[in-house]
Design an enzyme around this catalytic site. Structure first.
Site, PDB file in Angstrom:
ATOM      1  N   GLY A  19      -7.170   0.938  -6.253  1.00  9.15           N
ATOM      2  CA  GLY A  19      -6.114   0.783  -7.270  1.00  9.15           C
ATOM      3  C   GLY A  19      -4.910   1.674  -7.014  1.00  9.15           C
ATOM      4  O   GLY A  19      -4.095   1.891  -7.908  1.00  9.15           O
ATOM      5  N   GLU A  38       2.894   1.982   1.314  1.00  6.67           N
ATOM      6  CA  GLU A  38       2.512   1.768   2.702  1.00  6.67           C
ATOM      7  C   GLU A  38       2.786   0.318   3.116  1.00  6.67           C
ATOM      8  O   GLU A  38       2.790  -0.589   2.300  1.00  6.67           O
ATOM      9  CB  GLU A  38       1.061   2.145   2.937  1.00  6.67           C
ATOM     10  CG  GLU A  38       0.047   1.196   2.384  1.00  6.67           C
ATOM     11  CD  GLU A  38      -1.374   1.627   2.724  1.00  6.67           C
ATOM     12  OE1 GLU A  38      -1.562   2.671   3.353  1.00  6.67           O
ATOM     13  OE2 GLU A  38      -2.270   0.898   2.332  1.00  6.67           O
ATOM     14  N   ASP A  89       1.770   5.779  -2.427  1.00  5.87           N
ATOM     15  CA  ASP A  89       0.436   5.196  -2.570  1.00  5.87           C
ATOM     16  C   ASP A  89      -0.444   5.515  -1.362  1.00  5.87           C
ATOM     17  O   ASP A  89      -1.395   4.804  -1.070  1.00  5.87           O
ATOM     18  CB  ASP A  89       0.508   3.685  -2.866  1.00  5.87           C
ATOM     19  CG  ASP A  89       0.931   2.846  -1.672  1.00  5.87           C
ATOM     20  OD1 ASP A  89       1.314   3.413  -0.633  1.00  5.87           O
ATOM     21  OD2 ASP A  89       0.880   1.604  -1.781  1.00  5.87           O
TER      22      ASP A  89
END
Ligand SMILES: Nc1ncnc2c1ncn2[C@@H]1O[C@H](COP(=O)(O)OP(=O)(O)OP(=O)(O)O)[C@@H](O)[C@H]1O
Ligand SMILES: Nc1nc(=O)c2ncn([C@H]3C[C@H](O)[C@@H](CO)O3)c2[nH]1
Length: 216
Positions: A19, A38, A89
């Site tokens: 998540g 990413e 992330d």
């Protein structure tokens, strides 16, 4: 020596499907921080990698490494050094976790040398949000997201990655006690569909940001 900066830099981490992108996106919207994501779809090797890991692992790991190197260099000069806060992330350490699992010994040795040359001075996040989840949950989320190349993933690959993440986070907290790690149990924290869960996470992240800002 890693590059220094005075701004919150929060990295959301966890194994595949935990998540990270969902939470990092929600946090960046809430705080109005720059979001660093990413590269997945533009990776020319990833679907070949999932078809044949042994054959494609070196190209895949090198692609991720070079890409993240470039992203983090730019992030430093365009955002962090100017004092703009960031949510990402991923954390660069994940390269190591994947590479250790996918590369054969002689390739890993070469990869590690390049890894250190490229990453030793990159800016490191000053807050980490670590999402853990059971194998069942991760597999269910990967299925729900539905990226075709990931559907035949060997559960033991994911299980080993999850164990490596747990170990890495324990070591990280011991070696860098000044970097707060907020650990979330992804099986029970449903920040995607329960606003109350997201609010609880915000409480923890607020506290970590305030502590960091007091030091800038
Ligand atoms: N806490 C949660 N509760 C319920 N569903 C979730 C939760 N977190 C993520 N999901 C769902 O699980 C799927 C995977 O989430 P996401 O893409 O954010 O994972 P990720 O960790 O970024 O994955 P990857 O490692 O592949 O980049 C998405 O469909 C997302 O909506
Ligand atoms: N081999 C390999 N090395 C990495 O550094 C890496 N980082 C992410 N991934 C895979 C996981 C998801 O399928 C997809 C999106 O995270 O990309 C990686 N795979």
């Amino acid at each position: 020596m890693t590059k220094q900066y005075n701004a919150p830099f929060i990295s959301v981490e966890g194994p595949i499907g935990a998540g990270k992108t969902s939470l990092a996106t929600m946090l960046s919207r809430h705080y109005d921080y720059h979001l660093l994501q990413e590269i997945v779809d533009e990776n020319p090797f990833l679907s070949k990698f999932y078809d044949d890991i042994e054959e494609w692992s070196f190209q895949t790991e090198m692609f991720f490494l070079c890409n993240r190197f470039k992203q983090l260099e730019e992030l430093y000069s365009e955002k962090l050094v100017k004092g703009y806060p960031v949510i990402s992330d991923y954390h660069i350490f994940k390269n190591h976790l994947f590479a250790r699992q996918t590369l054969r010994d002689d390739h890993l040795e070469k990869y590690e040398r390049i890894f250190h040359i490229l990453t030793d001075d990159l800016p490191r996040p000053n807050v980490i949000v670590y999402i853990r989840a059971s194998l069942e949950t991760l597999l269910a989320r990967i299925e729900k997201r539905g990226r075709a190349m990931e559907q035949a993933m060997d559960p033991s690959y994911l299980e080993q990655l999850s164990a490596d993440y747990d170990q890495f986070m324990r070591d990280h907290q011991r070696v860098y006690p000044e970097i707060p790690v907020i650990t979330l149990e992804g099986d029970t924290f449903d920040f995607v569909s329960r606003p109350h869960d997201f609010k609880r996470i915000l409480g923890m992240v607020d506290e970590a940001i305030q502590k960091k800002q007091a030091l800038f």
